[in-house]
Motif scaffolding. Structure first.
Motif, short mmCIF file in Angstrom:
data_model
loop_
_atom_site.label_atom_id
_atom_site.label_comp_id
_atom_site.label_asym_id
_atom_site.label_seq_id
_atom_site.Cartn_x
_atom_site.Cartn_y
_atom_site.Cartn_z
N LEU A 7 -109.30 0.95 -93.33
CA LEU A 7 -107.87 0.71 -93.11
C LEU A 7 -107.66 0.37 -91.64
O LEU A 7 -107.93 1.20 -90.76
CB LEU A 7 -107.06 1.96 -93.49
CG LEU A 7 -107.31 2.51 -94.90
CD1 LEU A 7 -106.50 3.77 -95.13
CD2 LEU A 7 -107.00 1.44 -95.95
N GLU A 8 -107.21 -0.83 -91.36
CA GLU A 8 -107.04 -1.31 -89.99
C GLU A 8 -105.56 -1.61 -89.75
O GLU A 8 -104.95 -2.32 -90.54
CB GLU A 8 -107.91 -2.55 -89.76
CG GLU A 8 -107.60 -3.35 -88.52
CD GLU A 8 -107.65 -2.54 -87.21
OE1 GLU A 8 -108.61 -1.78 -87.01
OE2 GLU A 8 -106.70 -2.68 -86.40
N ARG A 9 -105.04 -1.10 -88.64
CA ARG A 9 -103.60 -1.27 -88.41
C ARG A 9 -103.20 -2.70 -88.00
O ARG A 9 -102.08 -3.11 -88.20
CB ARG A 9 -103.10 -0.27 -87.37
CG ARG A 9 -103.48 -0.64 -85.97
CD ARG A 9 -102.83 0.24 -84.92
NE ARG A 9 -103.55 0.00 -83.67
CZ ARG A 9 -103.54 0.80 -82.64
NH1 ARG A 9 -102.86 1.91 -82.70
NH2 ARG A 9 -104.20 0.49 -81.55
N ASN B 177 -119.80 -7.32 -75.09
CA ASN B 177 -120.24 -6.11 -75.77
C ASN B 177 -121.72 -6.28 -76.02
O ASN B 177 -122.12 -7.16 -76.78
CB ASN B 177 -119.49 -5.93 -77.08
CG ASN B 177 -119.02 -4.51 -77.26
OD1 ASN B 177 -119.83 -3.58 -77.21
ND2 ASN B 177 -117.73 -4.33 -77.45
N ALA B 178 -122.52 -5.47 -75.35
CA ALA B 178 -123.97 -5.67 -75.44
C ALA B 178 -124.61 -4.59 -76.30
O ALA B 178 -124.15 -3.45 -76.33
CB ALA B 178 -124.58 -5.64 -74.04
N LEU B 179 -125.65 -4.99 -76.98
CA LEU B 179 -126.43 -4.02 -77.78
C LEU B 179 -127.75 -3.75 -77.08
O LEU B 179 -128.42 -4.68 -76.61
CB LEU B 179 -126.72 -4.57 -79.17
CG LEU B 179 -125.55 -4.85 -80.10
CD1 LEU B 179 -126.09 -5.23 -81.48
CD2 LEU B 179 -124.63 -3.65 -80.22
N HIS C 166 -119.98 -11.75 -77.23
CA HIS C 166 -118.53 -11.75 -77.05
C HIS C 166 -117.99 -10.76 -78.08
O HIS C 166 -118.27 -10.89 -79.28
CB HIS C 166 -117.98 -13.15 -77.29
CG HIS C 166 -116.50 -13.25 -77.09
ND1 HIS C 166 -115.59 -12.60 -77.89
CD2 HIS C 166 -115.77 -13.90 -76.16
CE1 HIS C 166 -114.36 -12.86 -77.47
NE2 HIS C 166 -114.44 -13.64 -76.40
N ARG C 167 -117.20 -9.79 -77.60
CA ARG C 167 -116.72 -8.74 -78.51
C ARG C 167 -116.00 -9.32 -79.73
O ARG C 167 -116.20 -8.90 -80.86
CB ARG C 167 -115.78 -7.78 -77.75
CG ARG C 167 -115.17 -6.70 -78.61
CD ARG C 167 -114.18 -5.87 -77.82
NE ARG C 167 -113.19 -5.25 -78.67
CZ ARG C 167 -113.25 -3.98 -79.09
NH1 ARG C 167 -114.24 -3.22 -78.70
NH2 ARG C 167 -112.32 -3.48 -79.87
N GLY C 168 -115.16 -10.34 -79.47
CA GLY C 168 -114.40 -10.94 -80.57
C GLY C 168 -115.32 -11.55 -81.61
O GLY C 168 -115.10 -11.41 -82.82
N GLY D 131 -117.20 6.99 -83.09
CA GLY D 131 -116.98 5.96 -82.06
C GLY D 131 -116.22 6.52 -80.86
O GLY D 131 -116.35 7.69 -80.50
N ASP D 132 -115.37 5.67 -80.25
CA ASP D 132 -114.65 6.09 -79.05
C ASP D 132 -113.72 7.27 -79.32
O ASP D 132 -113.31 7.96 -78.38
CB ASP D 132 -113.82 4.92 -78.50
CG ASP D 132 -114.66 3.94 -77.69
OD1 ASP D 132 -115.90 4.08 -77.71
OD2 ASP D 132 -114.08 3.05 -77.05
N ALA D 133 -113.38 7.52 -80.55
CA ALA D 133 -112.52 8.67 -80.88
C ALA D 133 -113.21 9.98 -80.53
O ALA D 133 -112.55 11.00 -80.29
CB ALA D 133 -112.18 8.66 -82.37
#
Ligand SMILES: Cc1cc2nc3c(=O)[nH]c(=O)nc-3n(C[C@H](O)[C@H](O)[C@H](O)COP(=O)(O)OP(=O)(O)OC[C@H]3O[C@@H](n4cnc5c(N)ncnc54)[C@H](O)[C@@H]3O)c2cc1C
Length: 455
Positions: A32-34, A46-48, A106-108, A297-299
């Motif tokens: 579910l994405e707002r 964003n690097a892996l 690229h994160r996007g 994740g960041d949460a």
């Protein structure tokens, strides 16, 4: 009773990767994405790191990832006036030491790829769904969205970012209400993408070090990724949305500071394509789960992006949680009946937290240390960083001594073979996943887990 089902709140990188992992484990889920849609232009780099590349291999995402990531080889350190004082082959060494490369996205584009390749995306990925409430009882959960829609399942993964609503709702029910203040901001970040300016050297990652600030600029295939870190006068736990005037003031303040020997902040800003300014929170909340709800994740682990470990830790947490859930469902054999007790789920969550919290803590601490050293937080850091590190080839030394051990601890799905396994002299703590060794397999066959690279 409906089958066991996970409701993932948040369709960012961590939520999406959790979906991919659960799909591999044949565990049902929805995301579910707002947001109404994903903006493919939004975000910086964003690097892996290699441990996450292993997981991408298991998820069958490696081939497509290879088409959109940019290779990085060198790091060039500068002072604010554009003087280059140290060049290292840090990023090339990552591949030498660990087998897989450091891959810059690229994160996007990365999120778009994760969304496009999500198994069952049409039925499972729901946009415009802002979660506002979670009801739980002994048999399951019901997640309520702002538009009144309701989603029923067996458990919730709160992958809704650093300001997690799920975390707030979880803590409201617990005795640790004050704990939602776990995130603290010392640095503000102004980041984005810019046109590929002619004198940017492909494969080079530029990093400017100065008193109270640092700058990073990675050169991608189609754009530059820039990031300015500015230290606040004092750390804060307050949230803040920056206005256009505040952003312009920040650009003015650093206009003459150089990202590269040839380009200053002013030049990069003139060539910008997308940008955003935000607090860069750091923190590791004490509570990672409650009832049938777990954070991801960041949460639950938020770090400065200087070392590029944030999403990588989200991947590790998703992998560990999936391994635990899959084992529980195999042992109880209730995947299709859905009745998994809260107590049984909490056993998985507790094991998961025991495994992941110390690892995430090390990543938060290493990122914090690096951010402060390159922003010359004190005289000692400045002297070490400016004069000792270049003489000792300190980037590579720090990689070998501090960062590589965290990479080596990388987790993998314990039921999916690796088709492009690689290893360097810094051996993986968890060895190659082969058909015959993955959990739940017999006679070389993988049970309940796909091994194809073409999902
Ligand atoms: C400039 C920058 C560079 C970075 N570089 C790297 C890097 O190189 N490598 C790396 O590993 N990490 C990097 N990071 C960190 C990485 O971007 C984060 O760790 C990662 O985005 C976290 O993903 P997430 O899904 O947990 O959270 P988010 O990316 O914040 O996504 C959360 C999602 O949840 C949604 N959401 C929020 N609330 C709700 C709700 N109530 N209901 C439904 N949906 C909701 C949001 O819309 C969003 O889509 C970087 C970060 C920054 C800022």
């Amino acid at each position: 009773m409906p089958p066991f089902k996970v409701i993932i709140v948040g369709g960012g990188p961590a939520g999406l990767i959790a979906g991919h992992c659960l799909a591999k484990a044949d565990i049902d889920f929805v995301i579910l994405e707002r947001r109404a849609s994903h903006d493919p232009l939004a975000g910086g780099s964003n690097a892996l790191w290699p441990q996450s590349v292993r997981v991408f291999d298991q998820l069958g995402l490696l081939e497509e990832a290879r088409k959109i990531y940019s290779p990085v080889n060198h790091k060039l350190s500068l002072t604010g006036d554009g003087t280059a004082y140290y060049k290292s082959d840090l990023f090339a060494q990552i591949e030498v030491l660990h087998g897989h490369p450091f891959t810059m996205f690229h994160r996007g584009e990365l999120i778009a790829m994760l969304e496009r390749r999500l198994p069952g995306r049409a039925e499972r990925f729901h946009t415009d769904k802002q979660v506002t409430a979670i009801e739980t009882d002994e048999s399951g959960v019901c997640v309520v969205c702002a538009d009144g829609s309701r989603f029923e399942g067996s458990m919730v993964i709160g992958a809704d970012g650093v300001h997690s609503t799920v975390r707030q709702m979880m803590l409201e029910k617990s005795s640790n209400k004050s704990e939602d203040n776990a995130m603290e901001t010392t640095y503000v970040g102004l980041y984005g993408t810019c046109s590929p300016l002619p004198k940017l050297e492909p494969g080079t990652f530029y990093e400017t070090h100065g008193s109270g600030y640092s700058l990073q600029l990675g050169v991608g295939q189609t754009c530059g990724y820039f990031l300015l870190y500015h230290r606040l006068p004092r750390p804060t736990r307050a949230r803040h949305q920056f206005t256009r005037d505040e952003i312009e003031a920040m650009v003015d303040k650093y206009a003459d500071i150089h990202f590269t020997p040839d380009y200053s902040m002013r030049d990069v800003w003139e060539a910008k394509r997308w940008h955003h300014m935000a607090h860069i929170e750091e923190g590791l909340p004490k509570t990672w789960y409650g009832e049938r709800v777990v954070l991801l994740g960041d949460a639950v682990h938020k770090m400065t992006p200087n070392v590029g470990f944030g999403f990588n830790n989200g991947i590790m947490s998703a992998v560990a949680l999936t391994n635990g859930l899959r084992k529980l469902l195999l042992v109880t054999n209730k995947k299709d009946e859905g009745i998994i007790s809260t107590q049984a789920l909490q056993g998985v969550f507790a094991d998961w937290e025991r495994l992941r919290k110390p690892q995430a803590k090390k990543a938060v601490e290493l990122s914090a240390l690096y951010s402060r050293v390159v922003a010359w937080d004190n005289l000692f850091y400045r002297v070490v960083d400016r004069y000792i590190t270049p003489r000792l080839d300190g980037d590579v030394l720090l990689l070998k001594t501090l960062t590589s051990p965290l990479v080596q601890e990388g987790l993998v799905l314990d039921f999916v073979a690796e088709t492009h396994f690689k290893e360097g002299p810094k051996r993986w703590k968890i060895p190659e996943m082969k058909l015959a060794t993955v959990a739940g397999s017999t006679d070389g066959e993988v049970k309940d887990g796909a091994v194809s690279d073409s999902q």
